[in-house]
Design a protein around this motif. Structure first.
Motif, PDB file in Angstrom:
ATOM      1  N   UNK A  22       0.916  -1.222  -0.014  1.00 52.39           N
ATOM      2  CA  UNK A  22      -0.145   0.000  -0.043  1.00 52.39           C
ATOM      3  C   UNK A  22       0.821   1.162  -0.072  1.00 52.39           C
ATOM      4  N   UNK A  23       1.887   1.268   0.635  1.00 50.25           N
ATOM      5  CA  UNK A  23       2.735   2.384   0.807  1.00 50.25           C
ATOM      6  C   UNK A  23       3.439   2.616  -0.506  1.00 50.25           C
ATOM      7  N   UNK A  24       3.771   1.673  -1.344  1.00 47.55           N
ATOM      8  CA  UNK A  24       4.131   1.478  -2.661  1.00 47.55           C
ATOM      9  C   UNK A  24       3.252   2.110  -3.870  1.00 47.55           C
ATOM     10  N   UNK A  25       2.172   1.656  -3.687  1.00 45.25           N
ATOM     11  CA  UNK A  25       1.051   1.980  -4.735  1.00 45.25           C
ATOM     12  C   UNK A  25       0.007   2.973  -4.682  1.00 45.25           C
ATOM     13  N   UNK A  26      -0.173   3.272  -3.334  1.00 49.75           N
ATOM     14  CA  UNK A  26      -1.088   4.400  -2.710  1.00 49.75           C
ATOM     15  C   UNK A  26      -2.403   4.260  -3.056  1.00 49.75           C
ATOM     16  N   UNK A  27      -2.584   2.973  -3.385  1.00 50.27           N
ATOM     17  CA  UNK A  27      -4.230   2.632  -3.641  1.00 50.27           C
ATOM     18  C   UNK A  27      -4.611   1.297  -2.873  1.00 50.27           C
ATOM     19  N   UNK A  28      -5.719   1.446  -1.875  1.00 49.72           N
ATOM     20  CA  UNK A  28      -5.780   0.123  -0.984  1.00 49.72           C
ATOM     21  C   UNK A  28      -6.305  -1.016  -1.955  1.00 49.72           C
ATOM     22  N   UNK A  29      -7.237  -0.813  -2.802  1.00 48.38           N
ATOM     23  CA  UNK A  29      -7.827  -1.966  -3.478  1.00 48.38           C
ATOM     24  C   UNK A  29      -6.649  -2.432  -4.355  1.00 48.38           C
ATOM     25  N   UNK A  30      -5.906  -1.697  -5.083  1.00 51.23           N
ATOM     26  CA  UNK A  30      -4.841  -2.361  -5.755  1.00 51.23           C
ATOM     27  C   UNK A  30      -3.822  -2.763  -5.066  1.00 51.23           C
ATOM     28  N   UNK A  31      -3.485  -2.513  -3.939  1.00 46.80           N
ATOM     29  CA  UNK A  31      -2.725  -3.246  -2.962  1.00 46.80           C
ATOM     30  C   UNK A  31      -3.231  -4.638  -2.450  1.00 46.80           C
ATOM     31  N   UNK A  32      -4.407  -4.706  -2.133  1.00 55.65           N
ATOM     32  CA  UNK A  32      -5.010  -5.831  -1.875  1.00 55.65           C
ATOM     33  C   UNK A  32      -5.098  -6.803  -2.950  1.00 55.65           C
ATOM     34  N   UNK A  33      -5.172  -6.348  -4.130  1.00 52.98           N
ATOM     35  CA  UNK A  33      -5.181  -7.263  -5.243  1.00 52.98           C
ATOM     36  C   UNK A  33      -4.011  -7.747  -5.466  1.00 52.98           C
ATOM     37  N   UNK A  34      -2.875  -6.707  -5.416  1.00 51.30           N
ATOM     38  CA  UNK A  34      -1.482  -7.268  -5.542  1.00 51.30           C
ATOM     39  C   UNK A  34      -1.055  -8.177  -4.644  1.00 51.30           C
ATOM     40  N   UNK A  35      -1.455  -8.268  -3.208  1.00 51.37           N
ATOM     41  CA  UNK A  35      -1.117  -8.827  -2.431  1.00 51.37           C
ATOM     42  C   UNK A  35      -1.715 -10.404  -2.376  1.00 51.37           C
ATOM     43  N   UNK A  36      -3.029 -10.270  -2.836  1.00 53.38           N
ATOM     44  CA  UNK A  36      -3.854 -11.297  -2.874  1.00 53.38           C
ATOM     45  C   UNK A  36      -2.994 -12.266  -4.144  1.00 53.38           C
ATOM     46  N   UNK A  37      -2.831 -11.784  -5.204  1.00 46.29           N
ATOM     47  CA  UNK A  37      -2.143 -12.352  -6.314  1.00 46.29           C
ATOM     48  C   UNK A  37      -0.898 -12.977  -5.822  1.00 46.29           C
ATOM     49  N   UNK A  38      -0.052 -12.091  -5.068  1.00 42.73           N
ATOM     50  CA  UNK A  38       1.219 -12.772  -4.662  1.00 42.73           C
ATOM     51  C   UNK A  38       1.271 -13.866  -3.728  1.00 42.73           C
TER      52      UNK A  38
END
Length: 116
Positions: A22-38
């Motif tokens: 989240x600190x790196x992308x600044x968008x919570x929904x995007x951060x959640x999607x990225x972490x879920x994928x990872x």
């Protein structure tokens, strides 16, 4: 055993990984999607990831790499000036194969790039 080990890792690391992304992308929904994928990728290769010196770092790095991959696909979607879209080609264009153009027009449009 593998599942219990992964569940424990997930429970103890998910929030920290989410905060870092989240600190790196600044968008919570995007951060959640990225972490879920990872995390999904980590589960699929857990025997390898569990031996990594910093499995949570692996999750964060994979999330950022996924973001770069999505950005790459989005960048490829940009229209190129001077190149005609199939929809803008006249149906009666004599230089083109009419059945081919008709078939291409029936294909569904892809709204966004695939999420790998």
């Amino acid at each position: 055993m593998k599942q219990l080990e992964f569940e424990e890792f997930y429970q103890t690391s998910r929030d920290a990984c989410l905060r870092a992304v989240l600190a790196g992308v600044g968008d919570r929904q995007l951060a959640e999607d990225l972490v879920t994928e990872a995390v999904t990728r980590a589960w699929m290769t857990w025997p390898k990831v569990s031996r990594h010196p910093a499995p949570s770092g692996w999750i964060v790095r994979t999330a950022f790499n996924t973001r770069i991959s999505w950005w790459h696909w989005r960048r490829l979607e940009i229209s190129v000036p001077g190149v005609a879209d199939v929809a803008s080609i006249p149906a009666d264009a004599s230089v083109l194969d009419a059945p081919l153009i008709a078939a291409v027009r029936q294909l569904p449009r892809i709204a966004s790039p695939p999420r790998w």
